[in-house]
Structure formats: structure tokens, C-alpha cells
Design an enzyme around this catalytic site. Structure first.
Site, PDB file in Angstrom:
ATOM      1  N   LYS A  21       0.831  -1.200   0.000  1.00 17.87           N
ATOM      2  CA  LYS A  21       0.000   0.000   0.000  1.00 17.87           C
ATOM      3  C   LYS A  21       0.874   1.262   0.000  1.00 17.87           C
ATOM      4  O   LYS A  21       2.088   1.194   0.235  1.00 17.87           O
ATOM      5  CB  LYS A  21      -0.931  -0.041   1.219  1.00 17.87           C
ATOM      6  CG  LYS A  21      -1.957  -1.197   1.193  1.00 17.87           C
ATOM      7  CD  LYS A  21      -2.854  -1.166   2.432  1.00 17.87           C
ATOM      8  CE  LYS A  21      -3.923  -2.236   2.405  1.00 17.87           C
ATOM      9  NZ  LYS A  21      -4.823  -2.162   3.589  1.00 17.87           N
TER      10      LYS A  21
ATOM     11  N   PHE B 266     -15.650   3.714   7.356  1.00 16.84           N
ATOM     12  CA  PHE B 266     -14.298   4.120   6.959  1.00 16.84           C
ATOM     13  C   PHE B 266     -14.056   3.996   5.456  1.00 16.84           C
ATOM     14  O   PHE B 266     -12.939   4.216   4.979  1.00 16.84           O
ATOM     15  CB  PHE B 266     -13.250   3.295   7.732  1.00 16.84           C
ATOM     16  CG  PHE B 266     -13.385   1.797   7.565  1.00 16.84           C
ATOM     17  CD1 PHE B 266     -12.858   1.134   6.470  1.00 16.84           C
ATOM     18  CD2 PHE B 266     -14.067   1.042   8.529  1.00 16.84           C
ATOM     19  CE1 PHE B 266     -12.987  -0.243   6.310  1.00 16.84           C
ATOM     20  CE2 PHE B 266     -14.205  -0.340   8.377  1.00 16.84           C
ATOM     21  CZ  PHE B 266     -13.662  -0.973   7.265  1.00 16.84           C
TER      22      PHE B 266
ATOM     23  N   ARG C 169      -1.028 -14.385   4.431  1.00 20.63           N
ATOM     24  CA  ARG C 169      -1.811 -13.732   5.493  1.00 20.63           C
ATOM     25  C   ARG C 169      -1.076 -13.828   6.832  1.00 20.63           C
ATOM     26  O   ARG C 169      -1.080 -12.891   7.615  1.00 20.63           O
ATOM     27  CB  ARG C 169      -3.196 -14.383   5.632  1.00 20.63           C
ATOM     28  CG  ARG C 169      -4.187 -14.078   4.525  1.00 20.63           C
ATOM     29  CD  ARG C 169      -4.719 -12.674   4.521  1.00 20.63           C
ATOM     30  NE  ARG C 169      -5.614 -12.326   5.602  1.00 20.63           N
ATOM     31  CZ  ARG C 169      -6.412 -11.253   5.584  1.00 20.63           C
ATOM     32  NH1 ARG C 169      -6.439 -10.448   4.528  1.00 20.63           N
ATOM     33  NH2 ARG C 169      -7.160 -10.972   6.613  1.00 20.63           N
TER      34      ARG C 169
ATOM     35  N   THR D  35      -5.517  -7.703  10.586  1.00 19.18           N
ATOM     36  CA  THR D  35      -5.959  -6.446   9.968  1.00 19.18           C
ATOM     37  C   THR D  35      -5.635  -5.239  10.851  1.00 19.18           C
ATOM     38  O   THR D  35      -5.129  -4.221  10.371  1.00 19.18           O
ATOM     39  CB  THR D  35      -7.482  -6.511   9.724  1.00 19.18           C
ATOM     40  OG1 THR D  35      -7.774  -7.692   8.971  1.00 19.18           O
ATOM     41  CG2 THR D  35      -7.976  -5.287   8.979  1.00 19.18           C
TER      42      THR D  35
ATOM     43  N   ARG E  16       2.375  -6.168   9.358  1.00 14.80           N
ATOM     44  CA  ARG E  16       1.451  -5.152   9.870  1.00 14.80           C
ATOM     45  C   ARG E  16       1.762  -4.796  11.322  1.00 14.80           C
ATOM     46  O   ARG E  16       1.662  -3.639  11.726  1.00 14.80           O
ATOM     47  CB  ARG E  16       0.011  -5.651   9.724  1.00 14.80           C
ATOM     48  CG  ARG E  16      -0.474  -5.637   8.277  1.00 14.80           C
ATOM     49  CD  ARG E  16      -1.766  -6.415   8.122  1.00 14.80           C
ATOM     50  NE  ARG E  16      -2.458  -6.119   6.876  1.00 14.80           N
ATOM     51  CZ  ARG E  16      -3.626  -6.647   6.536  1.00 14.80           C
ATOM     52  NH1 ARG E  16      -4.221  -7.512   7.348  1.00 14.80           N
ATOM     53  NH2 ARG E  16      -4.201  -6.317   5.394  1.00 14.80           N
TER      54      ARG E  16
ATOM     55  N   ASN F 205      -2.090  -0.225   7.335  1.00 11.45           N
ATOM     56  CA  ASN F 205      -1.438  -1.502   7.644  1.00 11.45           C
ATOM     57  C   ASN F 205      -0.548  -2.049   6.527  1.00 11.45           C
ATOM     58  O   ASN F 205      -0.319  -3.245   6.426  1.00 11.45           O
ATOM     59  CB  ASN F 205      -2.478  -2.532   8.097  1.00 11.45           C
ATOM     60  CG  ASN F 205      -3.605  -2.705   7.083  1.00 11.45           C
ATOM     61  OD1 ASN F 205      -3.525  -2.195   5.967  1.00 11.45           O
ATOM     62  ND2 ASN F 205      -4.649  -3.413   7.466  1.00 11.45           N
TER      63      ASN F 205
ATOM     64  N   HIS G 149      -1.821  -5.314   1.568  1.00 10.65           N
ATOM     65  CA  HIS G 149      -3.061  -6.064   1.352  1.00 10.65           C
ATOM     66  C   HIS G 149      -2.703  -7.488   0.976  1.00 10.65           C
ATOM     67  O   HIS G 149      -1.741  -7.713   0.247  1.00 10.65           O
ATOM     68  CB  HIS G 149      -3.884  -5.438   0.214  1.00 10.65           C
ATOM     69  CG  HIS G 149      -4.996  -6.329  -0.256  1.00 10.65           C
ATOM     70  ND1 HIS G 149      -6.222  -6.374   0.385  1.00 10.65           N
ATOM     71  CD2 HIS G 149      -5.061  -7.251  -1.244  1.00 10.65           C
ATOM     72  CE1 HIS G 149      -6.990  -7.277  -0.222  1.00 10.65           C
ATOM     73  NE2 HIS G 149      -6.305  -7.822  -1.203  1.00 10.65           N
TER      74      HIS G 149
HETATM   75  N1  UDP Z   1      -9.927  -1.398   7.686  1.00 13.12           N
HETATM   76  C1  UDP Z   1      -9.994  -0.406   8.657  1.00 13.12           C
HETATM   77  N2  UDP Z   1     -10.786  -0.605   9.759  1.00 13.12           N
HETATM   78  C2  UDP Z   1     -11.472  -1.758   9.950  1.00 13.12           C
HETATM   79  C3  UDP Z   1     -11.396  -2.764   8.989  1.00 13.12           C
HETATM   80  C4  UDP Z   1     -10.607  -2.555   7.859  1.00 13.12           C
HETATM   81  O1  UDP Z   1      -9.374   0.646   8.513  1.00 13.12           O
HETATM   82  O2  UDP Z   1     -12.157  -1.895  10.991  1.00 13.12           O
HETATM   83  C5  UDP Z   1      -9.103  -1.173   6.469  1.00 13.12           C
HETATM   84  C6  UDP Z   1      -7.700  -1.788   6.588  1.00 13.12           C
HETATM   85  O3  UDP Z   1      -6.778  -0.952   5.905  1.00 13.12           O
HETATM   86  C7  UDP Z   1      -7.891  -3.124   5.905  1.00 13.12           C
HETATM   87  C8  UDP Z   1      -8.849  -2.756   4.771  1.00 13.12           C
HETATM   88  O4  UDP Z   1      -9.719  -1.793   5.359  1.00 13.12           O
HETATM   89  O5  UDP Z   1      -6.664  -3.662   5.450  1.00 13.12           O
HETATM   90  C9  UDP Z   1      -9.656  -3.916   4.212  1.00 13.12           C
HETATM   91  O6  UDP Z   1     -10.391  -4.503   5.256  1.00 13.12           O
HETATM   92  P1  UDP Z   1     -10.502  -6.099   5.433  1.00 13.12           P
HETATM   93  O7  UDP Z   1     -11.568  -6.356   6.435  1.00 13.12           O
HETATM   94  O8  UDP Z   1     -10.643  -6.727   4.089  1.00 13.12           O
HETATM   95  O9  UDP Z   1      -9.101  -6.495   6.098  1.00 13.12           O
HETATM   96  P2  UDP Z   1      -7.822  -7.227   5.436  1.00 13.12           P
HETATM   97  O10 UDP Z   1      -8.337  -8.319   4.539  1.00 13.12           O
HETATM   98  O11 UDP Z   1      -7.039  -6.173   4.698  1.00 13.12           O
HETATM   99  O12 UDP Z   1      -7.054  -7.777   6.616  1.00 13.12           O
HETATM  100 MG    MG Z   2      -9.720  -8.257   3.045  1.00 15.33          MG
END
Ligand code: UDP
Ligand code: MG
Length: 168
Positions: free
Chosen positions: A11, A59, A92, A98, A109, A123, A126
Site C-alpha cells: 500500500k 471508513f 496472510r 488487519t 502489519r 497496515n 493487502h
Molecule cells: N480497515 C480499517 N478498519 C477496519 C477494517 C478494515 O481501517 O475496521 C481497512 C484496513 O486498511 C484493511 C482494509 O480496510 O486492510 C480492508 O479490510 P478487510 O476487512 O478486508 O481487512 P484485510 O483483509 O485487509 O485484513
Molecule cells: Mg480483506
């Protein structure tokens, strides 16, 4: 399925903080193969489609700004396709949870992420979370010819009227 593909995006904060080399080194621990890689300027459409499943989250608008680099004065992300046994789970695990404050401190992360005052999780990376999501995301970010492997069925299509930029 043993052989899997997964999409990774470094990112804008990862690029801004010059973490690319570090992140690629960490990911190389998984012994997967990089089969596609490019630097991308993320247009609004791509950002909206990539995160369409989150469009009702409070968000969402901030997240779109984030992935487009608008929070970091950046116009780049780096997207990669990794392939190999259990690629999705392995990446992952190395990426971490996350929420960067809950992520294992030795994960990417956990080590480099932070929570903004707006509450957004900045974070760094992705990673696709399951195989149908990986397929959707890889097809969204890459054309068949940009991946050195026939991951999914593709077809030849002629675009006679298409205009493309070429080197002058
Ligand atoms: N995100 C956030 N707050 C949250 C959940 C997600 O800011 O409560 C942001 C974060 O940058 C995350 C992205 O949205 O990486 C995508 O969310 P997802 O639930 O898909 O998490 P990921 O798969 O990236 O772990
Ligand atoms: Mg995701």
C-alpha cells in the site's frame, strides 16, 4: 487445492516508508513464486471495485483515499501475484492481523502498521483472504498476459479500433 495464487498489494504507506525491499524479503520466507508484479497508479474505479464489499463501512471513503495514495502524497502501489502451496494462508500469516495493534509484532502489519486518528488501519500491505477473493482480485488487477502462468481460463479477443500509447 494445494497450488494457490494470492494478490499482494504494498500500500502507499509501504512505498512512502521505503519498505518495499523489506516486505518482499519477509514474504520470501514463504518460499512462494512471484508470477506477476507491477507498480500501479490506483484510479477511483479500481479502488472502489477492489473494496466494493466494504462500501457500507464508515471508513470506506477514507480507505479509498488511502489505497489511492491521497493520505501519503503518493500515486503508487505495488501489486504482486504469489503462487504456491497454501499461498493465501502463508501470506496472510506473514502479513499479520488487519488491526496493526492486534497483529503479531513480528508480522509486517504488527511491525510497520499504525492506526490513524480517524481510526483507519494503515497496515502497509493487502493480502487476499480466501481463494474466491484471490481470483476476483487477481483478475481485477492483472491481465492474463501480465502473469507468467495460465492461472485461469483466458480467451483471445481482437480489438481492431483500440488506441494504445506506444513509445515515440
Ligand atoms: N480497515 C480499517 N478498519 C477496519 C477494517 C478494515 O481501517 O475496521 C481497512 C484496513 O486498511 C484493511 C482494509 O480496510 O486492510 C480492508 O479490510 P478487510 O476487512 O478486508 O481487512 P484485510 O483483509 O485487509 O485484513
Ligand atoms: Mg480483506
Amino acid at each position: 487445492m494445494d497450488q494457490e495464487a494470492t494478490l499482494v498489494i504494498i500500500k502507499p504507506d509501504g512505498l512512502k516508508k521505503s519498505l518495499t525491499g523489506n516486505i518482499l524479503t519477509r514474504l520470501s520466507e514463504a518460499k512462494l513464486k512471484i508470477i506477476g508484479a507491477k507498480v500501479v497508479e490506483v484510479k477511483e474505479d479500481l479502488a472502489n471495485t477492489h473494496y466494493s464489499h466494504l462500501k457500507d463501512k464508515p471508513f470506506f471513503q477514507e480507505l479509498i483515499k488511502y489505497i489511492r495514495g491521497k493520505l501519503h502524497g503518493e500515486n503508487r502501489v505495488m501489486s504482486l501475484v504469489y503462487c504456491g502451496e497454501n499461498a493465501i494462508g502463508k501470506v496472510r500469516r506473514i502479513a499479520g492481523a488487519t488491526n496493526p495493534e492486534e497483529a503479531d509484532p513480528i508480522s509486517i502489519r504488527g511491525a510497520y502498521g499504525r492506526i490513524l486518528t480517524t481510526g483507519l488501519y494503515e497496515n502497509v500491505i493487502h493480502a487476499s483472504s480466501e481463494s474466491s477473493e484471490a481470483e476476483r482480485e487477481i483478475k481485477l488487477w492483472f491481465n492474463p498476459d501480465e502473469i507468467v502462468y495460465d492461472l485461469y481460463p483466458a480467451l483471445e479477443k481482437q480489438f481492431s479500433s483500440q488506441t494504445r500509447r506506444v513509445w515515440q
